[in-house]
Design a protein around this motif. Structure first.
Motif: not given
Length: 293
Positions: A59, A92-93, A96, A98, A101, A276
Motif C-alpha cells: 500500500r 493485482r494492484s 488493493c 489484502t 490475497d 487505510q
C-alpha cells in the motif's frame, strides 16, 4: 558490527526519565536510542505480523508511486516454514492487496496457499535470493521511476548525502540486461551479484532490496529510490561533493544498520494504517497454516 552510536531502547527504571546518553569514550557525543523490533510467542502471531507488514508495504509503495502496472513483487519468508515465502498475486494492484490475497510459494514455484496466478519473474528472482541468503527474510523489487532511470547509468549510488550513506559499500550493480527475468540462470546471477549486500541496482531494470524484516527491506527500497533521485538531480546540476570515505563508512554503521532500516519504516506504517485501517483487520485464519502433511 553495529555502530556504538546505535543502542537498543530500554524502558526506564520506575520514576526515571528517558534522556539522551553521552558516549563515555567520546566527549560531547550522544548515543542514539531506538526501540527494538517486536518478539513473538507463536508462529501464528509472527505470521500475521509479517503478512500485515507486507500488505502495508504494498500500500505504501502504491501511495508513493513506486509501482508500475503488473511489474514488481515483494516477498517475505514464512516464520514456521522458512523454505516458503509469501508474495503478491500476479496482476493485482499494490493499492488493493489484502492479507488474504497473498500467495504462499515454495522454491519449486508451486503455489501452496492461494488460487491466483504467480508472476514467473517474482518466483525466479525471489526464490534464488531467499535460497542464497538465510538472513533475507524479505525482499522488495518494483519498477520505480528514479530507480529505473538511475539503473541505465550502470553505476553505484555515491555518498553524496547522509541518507545515501545507508548504502555505502553495501549495494551491488548488476551489469547488462538480458530481458525479462524468466529463467533460473538470471535469478542465480542476480543473487550472486547481490552477495551479502542489502541492495542491488539492476542495469536497465531497477532496484531490489533485502532485509531481516519486511520493514527493513521496504524502507531500504524507498530510501534507495530517493537516493537515486537525489544523485540524478545533483549530477544534472554539476559535480556533487562526496562525503569522505571514513565519514561515509562510519555513518553507514548508524543509518545503514538493520535496526535503523526497521525503525525508519515505522512512520510509513503509522501513516498507511491510519489512512487505510483495513490493513489491520485479520482473523484466526490469517495466523493458521495447514500444509496438509
Amino acid at each position: 558490527m553495529e555502530n556504538d552510536a546505535v543502542k537498543f531502547f530500554k524502558a526506564p527504571e520506575p520514576g526515571a526519565k528517558i534522556s539522551f546518553t553521552k558516549d563515555p569514550n567520546k566527549p560531547g557525543k550522544f548515543i542514539f536510542t531506538m526501540p527494538q523490533p517486536p518478539t513473538f510467542s507463536s508462529f501464528g502471531e509472527e505470521r500475521v505480523h509479517r503478512k500485515q507488514r507486507l500488505v502495508a508495504a504494498f500500500r505504501i509503495f502504491a501511495k508513493l508511486g513506486l509501482d508500475e502496472g503488473v511489474g514488481g513483487h515483494l516477498t517475505c519468508r514464512d516464520p514456521e516454514h522458512p523454505e516458503l515465502f509469501w508474495v503478491n498475486p500476479f496482476g493485482r494492484s499494490f493499492a488493493c492487496i489484502t492479507i488474504k490475497d497473498l500467495l504462499l510459494v515454495d522454491h519449486n514455484g508451486t503455489v501452496v496457499v492461494g488460487t491466483s496466478p504467480l508472476n514467473a519473474a517474482a518466483f525466479v528472482i525471489h526464490s534464488k535470493i531467499h535460497g542464497a541468503r538465510d538472513d533475507a527474510i524479505a525482499a522488495c523489487h518494483s519498477h520505480s521511476v528514479y530507480g529505473k532511470a538511475f539503473s541505465t547509468l550502470a553505476k553505484p549510488v555515491l555518498p553524496v548525502t547522509q541518507d545515501a550513506c545507508m548504502f555505502y559499500e553495501d549495494h551491488a550493480v548488476l551489469p547488462g540486461f538480458n530481458g525479462v527475468v524468466a529463467d533460473e540462470a538470471e535469478g542465480d546471477r542476480i543473487a550472486e551479484v547481490l552477495g551479502s549486500c542489502k541492495a542491488i541496482v539492476m542495469q536497465n531494470h531497477g532496484l531490489l532490496t533485502v532485509g531481516k524484516t519486511v520493514d527493513e527491506a521496504a524502507f531500504w527500497f524507498i530510501a534507495l529510490d530517493k537516493a537515486c533521485h537525489v544523485q540524478l538531480l545533483a549530477e544534472a546540476a554539476g559535480t556533487p561533493t562526496l562525503i569522505a570515505h571514513e565519514v561515509a563508512a562510519d555513518s553507514h554503521q548508524t543509518v545503514g544498520s538493520s535496526l535503523s532500516g526497521w525503525f525508519n519504516f515505522q512512520p510509513y506504517y503509522q501513516m498507511i494504517t491510519r489512512e487505510q485501517p483495513d490493513i489491520l483487520k485479520v482473523d484466526d485464519e490469517d495466523a493458521q497454516l495447514s500444509l496438509g502433511e
